[in-house]
Structures are given as structure tokens and as C-alpha cells.
Design a protein around this motif. Structure first.
Motif, short mmCIF file in Angstrom:
data_model
loop_
_atom_site.label_atom_id
_atom_site.label_comp_id
_atom_site.label_asym_id
_atom_site.label_seq_id
_atom_site.Cartn_x
_atom_site.Cartn_y
_atom_site.Cartn_z
N ASP A 13 0.93 -1.25 0.00
CA ASP A 13 -0.04 0.06 -0.11
C ASP A 13 0.84 1.38 -0.06
O ASP A 13 0.47 2.33 -0.56
N HIS A 14 2.09 1.30 0.69
CA HIS A 14 2.83 2.58 0.72
C HIS A 14 3.55 2.50 -0.36
O HIS A 14 3.79 1.80 -1.17
N ASN A 15 4.21 3.89 -0.58
CA ASN A 15 5.19 3.99 -1.80
C ASN A 15 6.67 4.37 -1.13
O ASN A 15 6.81 5.62 -0.93
N ALA A 16 7.21 3.26 -0.61
CA ALA A 16 8.78 3.49 -0.07
C ALA A 16 8.59 3.68 1.40
O ALA A 16 9.51 2.87 2.02
N VAL A 17 7.69 4.53 1.97
CA VAL A 17 7.86 5.10 3.44
C VAL A 17 6.50 4.70 4.00
O VAL A 17 5.36 5.16 3.35
N ASP A 18 6.26 3.99 5.01
CA ASP A 18 5.01 3.94 5.67
C ASP A 18 5.09 5.01 6.87
O ASP A 18 5.58 4.81 7.87
N PHE A 19 4.35 6.09 6.50
CA PHE A 19 4.33 7.17 7.66
C PHE A 19 3.46 6.84 8.90
O PHE A 19 4.09 7.53 9.95
N LYS A 20 2.64 6.05 9.01
CA LYS A 20 1.94 5.61 10.14
C LYS A 20 3.09 4.97 10.95
O LYS A 20 3.28 5.12 12.36
N LEU A 46 17.99 8.90 6.38
CA LEU A 46 17.53 9.72 5.35
C LEU A 46 18.02 9.08 3.92
O LEU A 46 17.12 9.20 2.91
N THR A 47 19.12 8.58 4.14
CA THR A 47 19.81 7.82 2.54
C THR A 47 19.01 6.77 2.40
O THR A 47 18.41 6.70 1.12
N ASP A 48 18.44 6.02 3.16
CA ASP A 48 17.60 4.83 2.97
C ASP A 48 16.31 5.16 2.50
O ASP A 48 15.77 4.81 1.44
N ILE A 49 15.83 6.20 2.77
CA ILE A 49 14.41 6.65 2.44
C ILE A 49 14.48 7.27 1.06
O ILE A 49 13.76 7.12 0.23
N TYR A 50 15.74 7.97 0.87
CA TYR A 50 15.61 8.46 -0.54
C TYR A 50 16.00 7.30 -1.33
O TYR A 50 15.41 7.53 -2.49
N TYR A 51 16.80 6.75 -1.28
CA TYR A 51 17.03 5.45 -2.09
C TYR A 51 15.74 4.49 -2.31
O TYR A 51 15.48 3.86 -3.35
N ALA A 52 15.14 4.36 -1.21
CA ALA A 52 13.78 3.46 -1.39
C ALA A 52 12.59 4.30 -2.38
O ALA A 52 12.15 3.55 -3.02
N TYR A 53 12.69 5.47 -2.32
CA TYR A 53 11.94 6.25 -3.24
C TYR A 53 12.34 5.90 -4.75
O TYR A 53 11.44 5.92 -5.77
N GLU A 54 13.75 5.95 -4.77
CA GLU A 54 14.15 5.60 -6.11
C GLU A 54 13.97 4.12 -6.56
O GLU A 54 13.74 4.05 -7.93
N LEU A 55 13.98 3.46 -5.67
CA LEU A 55 13.64 1.97 -5.79
C LEU A 55 12.28 1.60 -6.27
O LEU A 55 11.69 1.10 -7.27
N GLU A 56 11.29 2.38 -5.73
CA GLU A 56 9.84 2.15 -5.70
C GLU A 56 9.59 2.88 -7.12
O GLU A 56 8.59 2.52 -7.98
N SER A 57 10.17 3.84 -7.54
CA SER A 57 10.18 4.63 -8.78
C SER A 57 10.33 3.78 -10.12
O SER A 57 9.81 3.98 -11.23
N VAL A 58 11.19 2.85 -9.97
CA VAL A 58 11.60 1.95 -11.02
C VAL A 58 11.02 0.48 -11.02
O VAL A 58 10.93 -0.22 -11.95
#
Length: 803
Positions: free
Chosen positions: A109-116, A158-170
């Protein structure tokens, strides 16, 4: 009243102003903090190296494997971590769901980060003043596994979050889950679900049931805490036949006592460990321990099963069944039992060399060897390797057998078996009673070869230079001669005037020297035909030609004068009798004999036949290309002579029925080394026996020949007896002067046959013609460059005795 109302109104205005000012200050602080925070985040992200999410597969390390010639697994090359990549469709759904249930409930359901989860983790960490809860999603954990590290820091988060978004985008969610399950750590040096399944349950991951899946899913949170087993000491009342055994590398300063060694002996007798592992226990290199099921991992498993039930992944019935399932640890093996690691050691070296040829640096090649996920197919015949290991370990083959102060049996042994037609090394022995790796590999260590060098140094070079089996030489004591080098035959036994066939057949030292010094000369020159010993020769040229021939057939241990002017191999003690500066290794000796067994074509000994990547790409394949180094005819004639060595003279102990065999013995000065190098139409095999301290042996090369027979006879039991293939271009003709028929290569003729019937005069007064000629020769030698060469051969090895 009015006055009071004014005061109240003024007070309210002042309070309102204060509130506004405070709000403005708070807002300014928030802006400043936000600015600083934004700047901080930007600075962190700027320092993050760029990644290529689409190439995530290249970031996941995978353990390479070594296979034999029938594609049986020989060894998994584990350096620090054991890892095998599997596709998502090979991973049970129960394992996928168990990981999602405990690690990232809202993964799809989430897009790289689960804010909850992030908010909950922040609250917890603020309350506890720690970074205990990170709220990492599976995508963030994958980023950590592939691109960052295990450090607990805000920068890394912070770096993990950044890379996670990149992974999810591809990548798709399935790709992310597959990559995570193959890159997560599972304790005990295992990475990925396939390696973990093999390590803890000795199964492929596809075979895991729900209970095992839930147990495995619980490991990754804290691998060492939730590992399925811990190591424990073996107790006297433990039933070793039912105990899972772990061999732990011994700690520095630790030694195994008699009780532990006794346990090792029992494990060996039960077949749980092999002789090489027992030797490591005996020598305090490994400690046997037992694998004890970790109850904490069971608690974690039960939590995960409950989560799976709550999240609807399993039914109540499945939940109860999995809870009641008894987990049994069954440790998988990472290498074939019953063989030393000497062969695989050579496979590693050759693989690194191949990778370097493909463009890798040495460091990159060494790293890729273990983490590249290669399938390395070798020429090892596993059954043959095991048989030979078993044969050479029998102490009855070594008279005077004893154990040295290091615990190693002496004398030691080395043997190499290879296919002379392809260069494939089928089996290799680097020592007996020793495992390999950090130990000395005697198969690749040069030792003086004695007379086993004669066929490949003197006679191979001489025949290619025009000599024939019927050439005549005087096999006699050289004490009364004017020759600069005077080797003796073993036992001072001489044949008189005889042919090259008999010189090689009976391993004449004098003969080998005389034949060697004629190389490169005009054998029909009157100065050579009219006297007992050739006079128009260039010994330096002859020695150079022999050395060049040896290097041409793979001998890499020669010492040239330019390498060491004081002590080198440019002398006939080294080249005709085997008294070399360094010597020749059994591996290179086996390779050097391949031209004789392979119609004149040299085949370099090779171990690696094919290297395939984990994606199926073949990056290397052995082309098995040989090099023509001598004629088929000369190879056959020398082989024909060496067959007589086995059937009639020094090599008789190597002979066995229903097989054609050719070969040569070698015993060095003071019996420090014993050799037999021989071949059949199927295999070439070198056998070396010698003490590690280079002290004399209580036996000769006949013992090496006997061991050669013990090794080779079982390997030929089911093979058809066939003759060595005779090429065209050879004729058997009567040789005038010699008085018998001999194999003569077309285009060549026998030399010095006039000497066969010559009368050997006794010493005469100095006034006779021979003495005048000898005096002239002596005067001539004062200006001859060969004199300097011959003087250098008079020394430690000047009376080197080969046999």
C-alpha cells in the motif's frame, strides 16, 4: 468604571500583542529550524552516491560453486557469507507473507515509506531516547542491504528513504520483495532465503513448510538473537550419531585437549566428518561442537504465526498445525566430503587468472571469485579424486613412515593425473594427511626431478635435433677422459658402446650427458665421428636448446644465468641428471610428459573448463588447444623406449597387466626425492615422494613406481588395453654397425654407428697421436666459451646421480 474598563481593554491588547509576538517568534524559529533541517537533509542527500535501481541484481552478492566433470557439486566457495539467488516464484508464498506480516504490514500500500509506522517509531524513540525503532519498510531495508550499511544514524535513515523512493519509482513490488529476500542476512554467515534454507534445514527454499517459513522470517530482525541454533559443547552422554555437528575455527591461543580429539575420532568413525576434518581437529584448527535449537527463535516464530493469522494470511487450522510442528535443525554441507582442498585451491588460482585476462583487476577478480555467483565447471573426476586420496593415505606405501613434530606424516607425497589429450587435470594430490588451503601444496612445489627429467630434457630435444634411437655412444666411466663434466652411473654400472635406446632404457647418466652435449652440433663432423667423444660441440648452445625446450613444455621453474649468474640451471648436472636449482613441480612434470603421450602435442594442465554467471552467461570456456612441440614420430619412438623401462628395467614396479604403459623413474642425490612419471593411452600421472625437510629417504624410485601402479591400476580396470598409436613416417630397419633393427624416423639416419665396433684402447704414452690431439683440445678450450660454462657445472651438483 470607565477607568477600569480602559485598563481591562489595554491589558487585553497587551496580552494579544504578546501572543502575536510569540507566534511570530515560534513561526520564525520553525522557519529557521525548517531551513536548517532542509539544508541538512539536502546536504545528506547530496552526499549519497547515485544508484541504478534497474541494475539491482548486480548489487546482490552470490556465492560461487565448483563442480566436477559430471556437474556434481564439489565445494561452495564461502569466504565470509553464503548466498544463493532464487527468483520470487521459487520462494513459498508462506515465506513471502510471513516476512510481510512481521516486517512491513502495508508493503503493497505504501510508496517506499510507511508514515504511520514512522510517527509511531518517532514517538517511541523520543520517549526512550534511543533509535530502537526505525520503522523501516521492506524497501528501505533493501536500500540498506544494497547501498548503505548497518550503522544506526539519522544520516543513514535519510539516505535509505531517498534510495527507497528511487527503488519504488523503477521496480515493481515483486521485484523489491524478491531482491530483499535474497539480500537479507539470516545469521551464521548466510544471506538470502535459499542459503538459509540449505544451512538450517538442508533443503531448497521451495521445500519449506509454514512452520519453517515463519521461523526463517523471524531471523532477519536480529539475526544472532533469533538464529535457529546456537553452538554448544558436546557432552559425554550425547549420542553423536544423532547430533548435528558444527566445526568451529579454533580461537587464538586455544588448543584441543585429548577429550575433544577423542570426539573427533568418534565423528570420523561414524562418517560424520572426513579424515581431513579430523586432522584439523587433531592439529587444533577446528573444534567440534553441537548445534542446539534456539528457543528464542521459536518464540519469534509463534509471534509471526499470530500476525499471519490476524492479517488473514493463514487459517486457524494452519496456525495450530504450524504451532505444533516440531522444528528440527538439519545442517547442510558446503563441500564434498572425503577430499582435500588442494584441487579446489588450484581451481581458485586459475579462475582468478582467467578473470584477470577478462579485464578484472586482481582485487576485483579475487572478490568476484567468492561473490560473483559463478558456476565453475572443472575437469576433476570426483570418484577418481576420492580413490587416489584413499590410496595415498595408506602408510604402507612409504617404508620408514613416521609423524613429524608438526603432526604431519612423512615422507610426503604429491601426484597429478591428467588427460594428455585435453590437458584436463582429473585428480591432484598435494599431500597426505593434510587438508590444503594454507598448507604447502606439494603438487605445485618444485623438487629436483632426478632422472625423470631425461626423456623431456635431453632426449626430446635431441630427437627433435635429428638424433635417433640407434645413435651410438660410449657408456663408460669418464674418469680418464678430458671431458669437463664427469657424471657417474648408479652403482658404477656401464654398458660400453651402446645405442640411445639402451642409454635411456637403463637410465645411463653418462649417456644422457653425452647425448645432451651433441645437441645443436653437426653429428657427421669428423671431429665427432672419429673420436670416442664428440669434439666439435657447443655445450652452451646445447644447454640453451634444452632449457628452451623445457620452457616450451610448461616448465616455469628454470633458473637462467641472467637470473642468477652464480647458481643456475645452465649446466648438464641440472639438465641431463635433474640436479636443478629449484626443480620441477609434479604438476608441471605431468604436463611436460603430455607431448610423449599425445603425438607430440603439449597440453597445458588445466582445472577450469567453463565459467557461467548466475544469469546463465558463459564468460569462459576452455578451448583445449594444444601446442605442437615435437613430431609424432619422435614422440612415438621415445614412448616405445619408455615402455621398455616399465617392462624391463627401473620402472618394472609400475607395470600392471593388460595395459600399455610408458614411464621413467627418478631418484636424486642421497635419495632425497623419488619419482615416477608415466602414462598410458588414457592418462599421464606423476608421482613424487619426499620428506618436507629434504632429508634422505630409506628407499629408491622403485617405491614411487609401486605407488604409481597402486594409483593407476584401479583407474584402468574397465578400460580397454590398446597400444600407443603408431604414426606413419617410421620404419623399422636394420642398422649397420649396430647389428640390429631399430625404429628410425623417415628423413633421419643413425649416427656414430662406426664407433660400435671400435676397440677401446688402454691409456698410451703421451707421445701418441691421441695425446697430441687431447693436448690440442685442452689448449683450444682455454679460449672456448664452453670452458667457462663447464667450470660452472663443477660444484655441488657436478656428480649428481640420477636414476
Amino acid at each position: 468604571m470607565k477607568k477600569n474598563r480602559k485598563r481591562q481593554t489595554g491589558g487585553m491588547l497587551r496580552f494579544s500583542s504578546i501572543i502575536k509576538i510569540l507566534l511570530i517568534i515560534v513561526l520564525m524559529v520553525l522557519v529557521i529550524l525548517g531551513t536548517f533541517l532542509g539544508a541538512y537533509v539536502l546536504s545528506v542527500l547530496k552526499q549519497a552516491p547515485p544508484i541504478e535501481p534497474e541494475n539491482y541484481r548486480n548489487q546482490i552478492k552470490e556465492t560461487s560453486k565448483v563442480y566436477d566433470d559430471n556437474k556434481n557439486l564439489v565445494q561452495t566457495l564461502v569466504l565470509n557469507e553464503f548466498s544463493e539467488y532464487v527468483s520470487l516464484d521459487s520462494i513459498p508464498k508462506d515465506l513471502q507473507r510471513a516476512v510481510i506480516a512481521v516486517e512491513d504490514e502495508r508493503f503493497y500500500d505504501h510508496n517506499a515509506v510507511d508514515f504511520k509506522r514512522v510517527v509511531g517509531a518517532i514517538v517511541h524513540d523520543l520517549k526512550t531516547r534511543s533509535l530502537q525503532q526505525g520503522a523501516s519498510t521492506i524497501t528501505m531495508q533493501l536500500a540498506k542491504n544494497l547501498y548503505t550499511n548497518q550503522a544506526k544514524s539519522i544520516d543513514r535513515k535519510l539516505t535509505d528513504i531517498y534510495y527507497a523512493y528511487e527503488l519504488e519509482s523503477v521496480l515493481s513490488k515483486d521485484q523489491i520483495l524478491e531482491a530483499y529476500l535474497n539480500s537479507a542476512g539470516f545469521s551464521k554467515g548466510t544471506v538470502g532465503v535459499q542459503a538459509a534454507a540449505k544451512t538450517f534445514f538442508n533443503k531448497n527454499v521451495t521445500e519449506l513448510n509454514l512452520a519453517e517459513c515463519a521461523l526463517m522470517a523471524g531471523i532477519t530482525n536480529r539475526p544472532e538473537k533469533y538464529s535457529p541454533y546456537n553452538r554448544g559443547n558436546i557432552e559425554p552422554n550425547d549420542d553423536l550419531s544423532k547430533t548435528e555437528i558444527v566445526l568451529r575455527p579454533i580461537a587464538e591461543g586455544e588448543t584441543n585437549n585429548e577429550a575433544i580429539i577423542s570426539i573427533g575420532k568418534q565423528l570420523l568413525e561414524l562418517g560424520i566428518i572426513d579424515n581431513f576434518e579430523y586432522k584439523q581437529i587433531e592439529n587444533s584448527q577446528l573444534v567440534p561442537m553441537k548445534a542446539v535449537f534456539n528457543p528464542v527463535s521459536k518464540e519469534r516464530q509463534e509471534l509471526i504465526l499470530k500476525l499471519m493469522l490476524q492479517q488473514g494470511y493463514i487459517t486457524e487450522e494452519e496456525y495450530n498445525e504450524a504451532l505444533g510442528y516440531e522444528i528440527k535443525i538439519n545442517l547442510g554441507q558446503r563441500r564434498e566430503k572425503g577430499i582435500s582442498s588442494f584441487y579446489v585451491d588450484e581451481v581458485k588460482k586459475e579462475t582468478i587468472s582467467i578473470l584477470k585476462d577478462l579485464g578484472y583487476t586482481h582485487e576485483e577478480a579475487s572478490n568476484k571469485l567468492y561473490t560473483g555467483g559463478f558456476s565453475i565447471e572443472t575437469s576433476m573426476n570426483l570418484d577418481m579424486q576420492k580413490k587416489v586420496e584413499d590410496i595415498v593415505s595408506n602408510p604402507s606405501h612409504y617404508p620408514g613412515n613416521f609423524t613429524d613434530e608438526k603432526g604431519n606424516p612423512q615422507p610426503q607425497v604429491a601426484s597429478v593425473i591428467m588427460d594428455p589429450h585435453t590437458g584436463e587435470v582429473k585428480a591432484l594430490i598435494g599431500g597426505r594427511g593434510i587438508v590444503g588451503s594454507s598448507n604447502l601444496n606439494r603438487a605445485t612445489t618444485p623438487r629436483q626431478p632426478g632422472s625423470s627429467i631425461k626423456p623431456i630434457s635431453v632426449y626430446m630435444t635431441a630427437f627433435e635435433d635429428g638424433a635417433t634411437a640407434a645413435d651410438v655412444y660410449l657408456d663408460s666411466s669418464l674418469n680418464g677422459s678430458k671431458l669437463p663434466y664427469k657424471p657417474r652411473n648408479v652403482g658404477n654400472s656401464y654398458q660400453g658402446w651402446t645405442t640411445i635406446r639402451n642409454l635411456l632404457r637403463k637410465s645411463s647418466n653418462v649417456g644422457a650427458y653425452l647425448v645432451a652435449r651433441d645437441i645443436g652440433s653437426d653429428r657427421n663432423n669428423k671431429a665427432n665421428t672419429a673420436y670416442s667423444y664428440s669434439r666439435a660441440v657447443d655445450e652452451k648452445k646445447a644447454a640453451t636448446m634444452i632449457m628452451e625446450n623445457l620452457e616450451n613444455i610448461g616448465i616455469s621453474s628454470l633458473v637462467w644465468p641472467e637470473d642468477n649468474p652464480a647458481r643456475n640451471d645452465m649446466n648438464f648436472s641440472a639438465l641431463s641428471l635433474g640436479g636443478m636449482t629449484k626443480g620441477i613441480s609434479p604438476l608441471e612434470m605431468a604436463g611436460a610428459y603430455t607431448p610423449l603421450a599425445n603425438q607430440g602435442e603439449f597440453m597445458k594442465p588445466t582445472f577450469v573448463q567453463k565459467i557461467t554467471t548466475s544469469s546463465g552467461e558463459v564468460i569462459y570456456e576452455n578451448k583445449k588447444e594444444g601446442k605442437k612441440v615435437m613430431s609424432e614420430q619422435n614422440a612415438y619412438v621415445i614412448t616405445d623406449i619408455l615402455e621398455e623401462v616399465v617392462t624391463q628395467t627401473t620402472g618394472r614396479n609400475a607395470n600392471f597387466p593388460r595395459m600399455h604403459i610408458a614411464g621413467k623413474t627418478g631418484t636424486t642425490n642421497s635419495q632425497k626425492e623419488a619419482w615416477f612419471v608415466g602414462y598410458t593411452p588414457y592418462y599421464v600421472c606423476s608421482v613424487f615422494i619426499g620428506r618436507d625437510d629434504h632429508k634422505p629417504l630409506p628407499f629408491y624410485s622403485t617405491t614411487a613406481a609401486s605407488l604409481w601402479r597402486s594409483i593407476m591400476q584401479p583407474l584402468h580396470e574397465d578400460l580397454e588395453d590398446k597400444e600407443f598409436e603408431e604414426p606413419t613416417g617410421i620404419k623399422k630397419e636394420y642398422v649397420k654397425g649396430v647389428g640390429k633393427s631399430e625404429l628410425i624416423v623417415e628423413g633421419t639416419e643413425a649416427h656414430f654407428t662406426n664407433k660400435m665396433v671400435r676397440y677401446i684402447p688402454k691409456p698410451k704414452p703421451k707421445t701418441n697421436d691421441d695425446d697430441k690431439d687431447n693436448k690440442k683440445d685442452k689448449d683450444d678450450k682455454k679460449t672456448d666459451n664452453n670452458d667457462k660454462r663447464d667450470k660452472s657445472s663443477k660444484g655441488k651438483n657436478s656428480d649428481y646421480r640420477g636414476r
